[in-house]
Design a protein around this motif. Structure first.
Motif, PDB file in Angstrom:
ATOM      1  N   THR A  36       0.680  -1.178  -0.188  1.00  0.00           N
ATOM      2  CA  THR A  36      -0.109   0.005  -0.098  1.00  0.00           C
ATOM      3  C   THR A  36       0.769   1.273   0.129  1.00  0.00           C
ATOM      4  O   THR A  36       0.613   2.220  -0.677  1.00  0.00           O
ATOM      5  N   ALA A  37       1.794   1.336   0.795  1.00  0.00           N
ATOM      6  CA  ALA A  37       2.821   2.464   0.858  1.00  0.00           C
ATOM      7  C   ALA A  37       3.646   2.598  -0.462  1.00  0.00           C
ATOM      8  O   ALA A  37       3.875   3.410  -0.850  1.00  0.00           O
ATOM      9  N   ALA A  38       3.957   1.426  -1.162  1.00  0.00           N
ATOM     10  CA  ALA A  38       4.638   1.528  -2.318  1.00  0.00           C
ATOM     11  C   ALA A  38       3.972   2.014  -3.453  1.00  0.00           C
ATOM     12  O   ALA A  38       4.434   2.774  -4.350  1.00  0.00           O
ATOM     13  N   ALA A  39       2.511   1.804  -3.343  1.00  0.00           N
ATOM     14  CA  ALA A  39       1.630   2.476  -4.527  1.00  0.00           C
ATOM     15  C   ALA A  39       1.276   3.768  -4.237  1.00  0.00           C
ATOM     16  O   ALA A  39       1.206   4.546  -5.348  1.00  0.00           O
ATOM     17  N   VAL A  40       1.361   4.444  -2.984  1.00  0.00           N
ATOM     18  CA  VAL A  40       1.057   5.635  -2.840  1.00  0.00           C
ATOM     19  C   VAL A  40       1.996   6.602  -2.325  1.00  0.00           C
ATOM     20  O   VAL A  40       2.258   7.762  -2.792  1.00  0.00           O
ATOM     21  N   VAL A  41       2.754   6.085  -1.380  1.00  0.00           N
ATOM     22  CA  VAL A  41       3.904   7.026  -0.686  1.00  0.00           C
ATOM     23  C   VAL A  41       5.343   6.966  -1.193  1.00  0.00           C
ATOM     24  O   VAL A  41       5.999   7.915  -1.362  1.00  0.00           O
ATOM     25  N   PHE A  42       5.849   5.677  -1.181  1.00  0.00           N
ATOM     26  CA  PHE A  42       7.313   5.362  -1.270  1.00  0.00           C
ATOM     27  C   PHE A  42       7.662   6.165  -2.733  1.00  0.00           C
ATOM     28  O   PHE A  42       9.150   6.196  -2.637  1.00  0.00           O
ATOM     29  N   PRO A  43       7.153   6.200  -3.837  1.00  0.00           N
ATOM     30  CA  PRO A  43       7.751   6.843  -4.883  1.00  0.00           C
ATOM     31  C   PRO A  43       8.187   8.372  -4.498  1.00  0.00           C
ATOM     32  O   PRO A  43       9.182   8.900  -5.202  1.00  0.00           O
ATOM     33  N   LYS A  44       7.518   9.082  -3.667  1.00  0.00           N
ATOM     34  CA  LYS A  44       7.922  10.294  -3.377  1.00  0.00           C
ATOM     35  C   LYS A  44       8.940  10.241  -2.169  1.00  0.00           C
ATOM     36  O   LYS A  44       9.784  11.100  -2.078  1.00  0.00           O
ATOM     37  N   VAL A  45       8.791   9.157  -1.212  1.00  0.00           N
ATOM     38  CA  VAL A  45       9.935   9.268   0.162  1.00  0.00           C
ATOM     39  C   VAL A  45      11.028   8.725  -0.496  1.00  0.00           C
ATOM     40  O   VAL A  45      12.067   9.039   0.223  1.00  0.00           O
ATOM     41  N   PHE A  46      11.119   7.555  -1.004  1.00  0.00           N
ATOM     42  CA  PHE A  46      12.324   6.865  -1.388  1.00  0.00           C
ATOM     43  C   PHE A  46      12.940   7.035  -2.878  1.00  0.00           C
ATOM     44  O   PHE A  46      14.137   6.681  -3.402  1.00  0.00           O
ATOM     45  N   SER A  58       9.717   1.781  -9.624  1.00  0.00           N
ATOM     46  CA  SER A  58      11.015   1.534  -8.547  1.00  0.00           C
ATOM     47  C   SER A  58      10.201   0.979  -7.351  1.00  0.00           C
ATOM     48  O   SER A  58      10.798   0.076  -6.578  1.00  0.00           O
ATOM     49  N   ALA A  59       9.122   1.716  -6.769  1.00  0.00           N
ATOM     50  CA  ALA A  59       8.477   1.209  -5.712  1.00  0.00           C
ATOM     51  C   ALA A  59       8.223  -0.105  -5.600  1.00  0.00           C
ATOM     52  O   ALA A  59       8.252  -1.072  -4.899  1.00  0.00           O
TER      53      ALA A  59
END
Length: 452
Positions: A36-46, A58-59
């Motif tokens: 869930t985080a990979a779909a919504v948040v991780f692209p911007k955080v990591f 990438s996420a």
């Protein structure tokens, strides 16, 4: 004679089931909260330097990395569980799995430590996957070997609802997280679901430490001792003595191939609907995150009913008919689901999720623990079931969001390719079911005789 629980010990069977249910809830929680985080948040955080499409790929790539470690974990922990016991092995997998998830929640972002952020993310994801590889097989088998022989499917189905109980928790938690302003969500809000896994870890650890070894494993150890095997896994008298890992590849390679085929119609739709659809629905179709979360929540709640029904049926008529039914539903619903999703109608979206997950996926998922474990003898059951399932996870699970995103394209216009991808997976499973032996009356003990 098969080792069974006396009638007065049914309460213990439910205790084992409850502890395995919590363990699998943690397993799926760890993996799905990442998805869930990979779909919504991780692209911007990591992966902030990548474009939106590349960042999402990438996420999802780091999501798939966890599945690469799962077969190694299945082999390592499966072999340990077959030699030294189910319980002690499950204590280790639970600890490693839980701590890895908590540490992901504590990771600094790319903006804080640069390239080390995604590197550490991959390392923790590998550790998480390694532990998860041994968790599912062990927790299912300890239930299977402790349950009444004529209700193995029913008892072992409940721990496998851990994915849906985890989905309920994730949906409810992210329902709050999504209300945060974007700057707070990216700064600290996304960490909340990861850190909350500590609560499930503590409760499960406390329950699991009070369990005892299964009657089947105890019998296997006794048989091995009588044969002069030093107390390790019992070897069948008609084959050379060898370890569980070598045995499954030499003696049980056909069953390993069957399990890989059997997983496609279960894993593809699950990760498609719970991970890929979140990214595709919000990013391409403009749907609200809450809409998809609510659809998943409805299907997750209904899964407890469908699992119990399908598992009980399989204890009466066999595993193969129920499994085949689920694969057919997944095949038939591949294109209709996307039509429902693209309609934007909340009613149709929920209906699509219910038909694919509760009627199709759940018919497979409910009986998978019993079906897979019953294919292997006692001395290598943990190794065979865990390794087979986790090897299949690479092809049928972890790569699904990545492959689906690549097939759909940057604008999502090639979604029919994604639907066709699911249909091919369902066909593979149908062939595997046709080739698989019926197993629901097999004796799980060392003797391996048929039971009624």
């Amino acid at each position: 004679m098969v080792a069974t629980l006396p009638e007065t010990d049914r309460r213990y069977a439910w205790k084992v089931t409850a502890s395995s249910f919590l363990g699998n809830t943690l397993e799926y929680y760890d993996f799905l909260v990442y998805g869930t985080a990979a779909a919504v948040v991780f692209p911007k955080v990591f992966f902030p330097d990548a474009s939106g499409f590349v960042g999402t790929l990438s996420a999802f790539g780091t999501f798939a990395v966890g599945f690469l470690a799962r077969p190694l974990g299945g082999l390592f922990f499966g072999s340990r569980g077959d030699r030294h016991g189910r319980k002690s092995t499950l204590m280790i997998t639970l600890t490693v799995m839980g701590l890895s998830t908590i540490l992901i929640g504590l990771l600094p972002s790319y903006g804080t430590i640069g390239i080390w952020a995604p590197i550490l993310l991959v390392v923790l994801r590998l550790l998480q996957g390694f532990a998860v590889g041994g968790e599912w097989g062990g927790s299912m088998i300890i239930v299977l070997e402790s349950a009444p022989p004529n209700r193995r499917g029913f008892f072992s189905a409940w721990p496998n609802t851990g994915g849906f109980s985890a989905q309920i928790l994730i949906t409810l938690i992210f329902a709050y997280v999504y209300t945060l302003p974007d700057d707070q969500l990216l700064a600290w809000g996304w960490r909340i679901p990861f850190l909350l896994s500590a609560a499930v870890l503590v409760v499960t650890f406390w329950m699991r430490r009070t369990l005892r070894e299964t009657p089947v494993f105890t019998e296997a150890v006794a048989a091995a001792s009588a044969a002069g095997d030093g107390g390790e896994a019992a070897a069948k008298p008609d084959r050379p003595a060898r370890g569980p890992i070598r045995s499954i590849f030499v003696d049980d390679w056909r069953n390993l191939l069957l399990i890989i085929g059997l997983r496609f119609a279960e894993a593809l739709p699950y990760f498609l609907l719970t991970v890929f659809a979140l990214s595709y629905g919000t990013g391409t179709l403009g749907l609200q995150k809450g809409q998809l979360n609510n659809a998943i929540l409805v299907a997750a709640v209904l899964s407890f009913v469908s699992h119990g029904v399908f598992a009980a049926i399989s204890d009466r008529i066999g595993r193969r008919p129920v499994y085949f039914f689920g694969a057919v539903v997944v095949f038939v619903m591949a294109f209709p689901f996307f039509f429902m999703l693209r309609s934007g109608s909340m009613v149709l979206i929920v209906l699509g999720y219910v038909l694919v997950l509760n009627l199709g996926h759940n018919a497979i998922n409910a009986i998978q623990p019993a079906f897979f474990a019953e294919l292997f003898p006692a001395d290598r059951r943990y190794t065979g079931a865990a390794a087979g399932r986790e090897i299949a996870s690479i092809f049928a699970g972890g790569l699904t969001p990545f492959v689906a995103t690549a097939l759909a394209g940057s604008d999502g216009s090639r979604w029919p390719l994604v639907a066709a991808y699911v249909m091919v997976g369902a066909l593979i499973t149908m062939v595997a079911v046709y080739k698989a032996p019926e197993s629901f009356r097999r004796d799980l003990s060392v003797t391996g005789t048929t039971v009624r």
